[in-house]
Design a protein around this motif. Sequence first.
Motif, PDB file in Angstrom:
ATOM      1  N   GLY A   1      21.652   9.433 -20.073  1.00 43.15           N
ATOM      2  CA  GLY A   1      21.505   7.952 -20.413  1.00 43.15           C
ATOM      3  C   GLY A   1      21.482   7.149 -19.032  1.00 43.15           C
ATOM      4  N   PRO A   2      21.296   7.510 -17.750  1.00 45.00           N
ATOM      5  CA  PRO A   2      21.696   6.473 -16.668  1.00 45.00           C
ATOM      6  C   PRO A   2      20.857   5.006 -16.704  1.00 45.00           C
ATOM      7  N   THR A   3      21.667   4.188 -16.835  1.00 49.30           N
ATOM      8  CA  THR A   3      21.148   2.832 -17.062  1.00 49.30           C
ATOM      9  C   THR A   3      21.176   1.598 -16.053  1.00 49.30           C
ATOM     10  N   GLY A   4      21.841   2.080 -14.885  1.00 54.81           N
ATOM     11  CA  GLY A   4      21.668   0.948 -14.053  1.00 54.81           C
ATOM     12  C   GLY A   4      21.429   1.880 -12.327  1.00 54.81           C
TER      13      GLY A   4
ATOM     14  N   PRO B   1      29.596   2.764 -18.480  1.00 46.72           N
ATOM     15  CA  PRO B   1      29.315   1.753 -17.382  1.00 46.72           C
ATOM     16  C   PRO B   1      27.769   1.536 -17.293  1.00 46.72           C
ATOM     17  N   THR B   2      27.099   0.392 -17.343  1.00 50.70           N
ATOM     18  CA  THR B   2      25.717   0.259 -17.539  1.00 50.70           C
ATOM     19  C   THR B   2      25.050  -0.669 -16.467  1.00 50.70           C
TER      20      THR B   2
ATOM     21  N   ALA C   1      25.657   6.248 -17.645  1.00 52.14           N
ATOM     22  CA  ALA C   1      26.433   5.865 -18.836  1.00 52.14           C
ATOM     23  C   ALA C   1      27.267   6.672 -19.507  1.00 52.14           C
ATOM     24  N   GLY C   2      26.324   7.676 -19.937  1.00 49.67           N
ATOM     25  CA  GLY C   2      26.855   8.594 -21.034  1.00 49.67           C
ATOM     26  C   GLY C   2      27.864   9.578 -20.321  1.00 49.67           C
TER      27      GLY C   2
ATOM     28  N   PHE D   1      30.654  -7.060 -23.692  1.00 47.62           N
ATOM     29  CA  PHE D   1      29.871  -5.929 -23.233  1.00 47.62           C
ATOM     30  C   PHE D   1      29.012  -6.472 -22.049  1.00 47.62           C
ATOM     31  N   PRO D   2      29.640  -6.732 -20.769  1.00 47.95           N
ATOM     32  CA  PRO D   2      28.677  -7.062 -19.532  1.00 47.95           C
ATOM     33  C   PRO D   2      27.811  -5.954 -19.309  1.00 47.95           C
ATOM     34  N   SER D   3      26.604  -6.328 -19.078  1.00 48.73           N
ATOM     35  CA  SER D   3      25.595  -5.288 -19.016  1.00 48.73           C
ATOM     36  C   SER D   3      25.033  -4.799 -17.687  1.00 48.73           C
TER      37      SER D   3
END
Length: 399
Positions: free
Chosen positions: A169-172, A224-225, A186-187, A277-279
Amino acid sequence: MLPAAITLLVVAVVASCIKTDIKKIPGKYDPTPYNTGITGSTGITSSTDSTAVIPALFSSPSDVAVDAAGNLYIADYWYNRIQKISTNGTVSTLAGTGNKGAINGLGKLASFNKPTGVAVDGSGNVYVADAGNNLIRKITPDGTVSTLAGTVVAVDSSNTVTNAPLFSGPTGVAVDASGNVYVADAGNNRICVINQSGNTRRLAGNGNAGSNDGAGTAATFNNPTGVAVDVAGNVYVADMLNNLIRKITPDGTTTTLAGSGDIGSKDGITTAASFYFPSSLTVDASGNVYVADDINNLIRAVSPAGAVTTIAGSGQAGAQNGFGTQASFNDPAGISIDALGNLYVADANNNLIRKITTAGIVTSVAGTLPKSALRHIVQKIYYHTGKALNNRSMINKLH
């Protein structure tokens, strides 16, 4: 850059994960939807391109990036596309069929699965955190999509990074002047770096959930997002479930730049400040970090010394334009800055792209506001205190 605004935000583990390591956090907002004042279409009825600013439709835009010329690139989460907004306001699809998939190819022949983060380099190449596919994708200026790194699998249980890494789940994503791509994995609770050959190394994090500062794998993160990199090679991380903003020096040493770790919206110096929850985040040439503070519906600024101030947003869910804290957002999921210092926000639950000028004026750049939009929190937020969430497709209503 989260895949935000997935129904009501109750950060949850699916039913199979409801065990003793579920932490409960009091909710912040009452669940009453707000009326956006729009009549007729909900704004989520079509995914066609548009040549006008206002009719352009997004579905939970999760991130935004801006190139040197001022063109914007949008990770359109639910429509599985990467959109482009040109400087004249024209909205078009750079890549993606709109259907879920992991197909490489030219423009609309390619496919994505919940694209969550987006970044652009100095040559106009766009990088995508394709969270649902566990891939990092690259799009050349002509729209050709390829896979830079990753493997389409459910999870990485080994914590081993190789030349063909498994992300969870890579988010950033962020890219530096040399073309190195930084990934908020993130995951797997880690930050990785990919060079242009696709070779990957772990910069920080050991895979376990935590908030330890330290060098390399001695540091820990919790979902970490968001990730950004400055001109000196320092990397900044939106450490979402820790409610912290972290800094990683080029040698891999992680420190906490701002945040107490407690949920809140306090401004202040370093640990006196708080986030919810800073995104996502972005950094300017002077080292100031700008944060999309997701659940608080705020845009915050963090100075190089760790001083946190609120620059936009009332804290209430809404879509009001205006000056500074008179404006409102609903699930600001992604943020980027242009060469002039203007900020762009992927306002996910409003299906809008917003702009904040250097004078603090908030306007809507593109998108169609839904007829009504749900507030974030109902009763409690639940999240798993062990392995981090893969991505926010795991967000679900716990009832």
